[in-house]
Design a protein around this motif. Structure first.
Motif, PDB file in Angstrom:
ATOM      1  N   LEU A 265       0.801  -1.221   0.000  1.00  0.00           N
ATOM      2  CA  LEU A 265       0.000   0.000   0.000  1.00  0.00           C
ATOM      3  C   LEU A 265       0.837   1.277   0.000  1.00  0.00           C
ATOM      4  N   ARG A 266       2.094   1.172   0.394  1.00  0.00           N
ATOM      5  CA  ARG A 266       2.900   2.396   0.441  1.00  0.00           C
ATOM      6  C   ARG A 266       3.150   2.985  -0.949  1.00  0.00           C
ATOM      7  N   HIS A 267       2.970   2.116  -1.974  1.00  0.00           N
ATOM      8  CA  HIS A 267       3.148   2.621  -3.335  1.00  0.00           C
ATOM      9  C   HIS A 267       2.043   3.582  -3.737  1.00  0.00           C
ATOM     10  N   MET A 268       0.936   3.602  -2.961  1.00  0.00           N
ATOM     11  CA  MET A 268      -0.131   4.573  -3.230  1.00  0.00           C
ATOM     12  C   MET A 268       0.287   5.979  -2.840  1.00  0.00           C
ATOM     13  N   GLN A 269       1.252   6.079  -1.938  1.00  0.00           N
ATOM     14  CA  GLN A 269       1.701   7.395  -1.463  1.00  0.00           C
ATOM     15  C   GLN A 269       2.892   7.864  -2.313  1.00  0.00           C
ATOM     16  N   THR A 270       2.569   8.594  -3.397  1.00  0.00           N
ATOM     17  CA  THR A 270       3.619   9.060  -4.316  1.00  0.00           C
ATOM     18  C   THR A 270       4.010  10.511  -4.085  1.00  0.00           C
ATOM     19  N   TRP A 279      -6.714   8.275  -7.748  1.00  0.00           N
ATOM     20  CA  TRP A 279      -7.277   7.369  -6.733  1.00  0.00           C
ATOM     21  C   TRP A 279      -8.673   7.815  -6.313  1.00  0.00           C
ATOM     22  N   ILE A 280      -8.868   9.132  -6.204  1.00  0.00           N
ATOM     23  CA  ILE A 280     -10.202   9.637  -5.856  1.00  0.00           C
ATOM     24  C   ILE A 280     -11.197   9.301  -6.956  1.00  0.00           C
ATOM     25  N   LEU A 281     -10.764   9.470  -8.188  1.00  0.00           N
ATOM     26  CA  LEU A 281     -11.631   9.129  -9.319  1.00  0.00           C
ATOM     27  C   LEU A 281     -11.942   7.640  -9.321  1.00  0.00           C
ATOM     28  N   PHE A 282     -10.899   6.823  -9.063  1.00  0.00           N
ATOM     29  CA  PHE A 282     -11.105   5.368  -9.033  1.00  0.00           C
ATOM     30  C   PHE A 282     -12.055   4.982  -7.907  1.00  0.00           C
ATOM     31  N   GLY A 283     -11.908   5.624  -6.749  1.00  0.00           N
ATOM     32  CA  GLY A 283     -12.820   5.355  -5.641  1.00  0.00           C
ATOM     33  C   GLY A 283     -14.234   5.782  -5.961  1.00  0.00           C
ATOM     34  N   GLY A 284     -14.384   6.939  -6.634  1.00  0.00           N
ATOM     35  CA  GLY A 284     -15.730   7.390  -7.008  1.00  0.00           C
ATOM     36  C   GLY A 284     -16.393   6.434  -7.961  1.00  0.00           C
ATOM     37  N   ILE A 285     -15.596   5.917  -8.912  1.00  0.00           N
ATOM     38  CA  ILE A 285     -16.155   4.951  -9.861  1.00  0.00           C
ATOM     39  C   ILE A 285     -16.634   3.698  -9.127  1.00  0.00           C
ATOM     40  N   LEU A 286     -15.858   3.233  -8.148  1.00  0.00           N
ATOM     41  CA  LEU A 286     -16.267   2.054  -7.383  1.00  0.00           C
ATOM     42  C   LEU A 286     -17.549   2.308  -6.613  1.00  0.00           C
ATOM     43  N   VAL A 287     -17.692   3.490  -6.016  1.00  0.00           N
ATOM     44  CA  VAL A 287     -18.903   3.821  -5.262  1.00  0.00           C
ATOM     45  C   VAL A 287     -20.119   3.852  -6.195  1.00  0.00           C
ATOM     46  N   VAL A 288     -19.960   4.515  -7.334  1.00  0.00           N
ATOM     47  CA  VAL A 288     -21.082   4.571  -8.295  1.00  0.00           C
ATOM     48  C   VAL A 288     -21.435   3.177  -8.772  1.00  0.00           C
TER      49      VAL A 288
END
Length: 293
Positions: A265-270, A279-288
């Motif tokens: 998970l540390r690779h998410m922190q760039t 990541w926010i866009l990817f999370g929004g897509i998952l929620v929708v």
């Protein structure tokens, strides 16, 4: 017995930790006070008349002889035990304090008498070993046996049982003293007059000698029945399985899982805004997608 145990400790101290009596000898000149006190204890436990062990041993033998339940058999067994006690105690005394020294300079640099902190208790116990028995002098010898009277609540009993006549009681005392003297005589012959006899006897009775030398193999039996199963169970089950595999496995597994997930998970922190936006866009897509399923 307290005197003899402490005396043995004094000898071990004077020998620098050596406990094998086969590596001693001649210590009465180097440790005179320890020798005198040890001699008093040996004479007492052998039942020599006048010392405390004589009265206590006579009381036990007399009570056994007068018992209604296998009294004669118990008395005979106790007499044999008394003879062996006298023999091995005088053997110990002779091999430790008499004869030529069997220790070398490599074993002991300087054999020495124990300090006063050890000798004073020995002297006190030696005096008690010689005199304390007079508190329990039986009635047949003109005493009142205060020990028996105290144990029985002040009721004076005939020494050795009420059915034991005084003549029989005297005879038992003589026999008990005789068995003690026989034990001393055998020890003297074996280890002073004819010291080669124990070796010849051991060679002729090899099986019995081995049995006695190995203490009836009690240690080996105890090790096989108790020690070995406990050690094997502790090592194989409790340590290697429960401790290493189960407990350490769970703890190390949790730690490994946390380390692996953190490393992934540390690779998410760039540190780049575009990455966080993605990541926010990817999370929004998952929620929708979750609500549209």
């Amino acid at each position: 017995k307290a005197l003899l145990f402490l005396g043995a400790g004094s000898v071990i101290h004077g020998m620098g930790g050596i406990q094998d009596i086969r590596r001693m000898g001649g210590l009465r000149k180097e440790m005179p006070w320890t020798f005198r006190t040890f001699l008093a204890g040996t004479l007492a436990i052998a039942g020599i008349p006048g010392l405390s062990g004589f009265f206590s041993k006579d009381a036990i033998l007399g009570a056994a002889y007068g018992s209604e339940h296998y009294g004669r058999i118990l008395w005979a067994i106790a007499m044999v035990a008394a003879g062996f006690t006298s023999f091995y105690m005088f053997r110990l005394l002779i091999l430790t304090f008499f004869g030529a020294p069997r220790y070398s300079n490599h074993d002991v640099h300087h054999v020495h008498e124990s300090p006063s902190s050890m000798l004073i208790p020995l002297i006190v116990l030696a005096v008690l070993s010689a005199t304390a028995g007079f508190v329990g002098v039986p009635a047949v010898l003109g005493g009142s046996d205060l020990i028996a009277a105290y144990i029985n609540g002040g009721v004076e009993l005939v020494h050795g049982g009420e059915e034991t006549a005084h003549a029989t009681e005297i005879l038992l005392m003589v026999l008990a003293t005789g068995i003690g003297l026989i034990g001393f005589a055998v020890a003297y012959v074996f280890y002073v007059a004819r010291p080669e006899l124990p070796g010849k006897l051991a060679a002729n009775l090899h099986a019995i000698h081995q049995l006695l030398t190995n203490k009836y193999y009690i240690d080996e039996i105890y090790d096989a029945i108790i020690v070995w199963p406990v050690v094997r169970t502790s090592r194989e089950l409790l340590w290697r399985f429960i401790d290493v595999l189960v407990i350490d496995g769970v703890v190390n597994g949790v730690g490994g899982a946390v380390r692996f997930s953190a490393g992934t998970l540390r690779h998410m922190q760039t540190g780049f805004v575009r990455t966080y936006a993605a990541w926010i866009l990817f999370g929004g897509i998952l929620v929708v997608a979750w609500f549209l399923r």
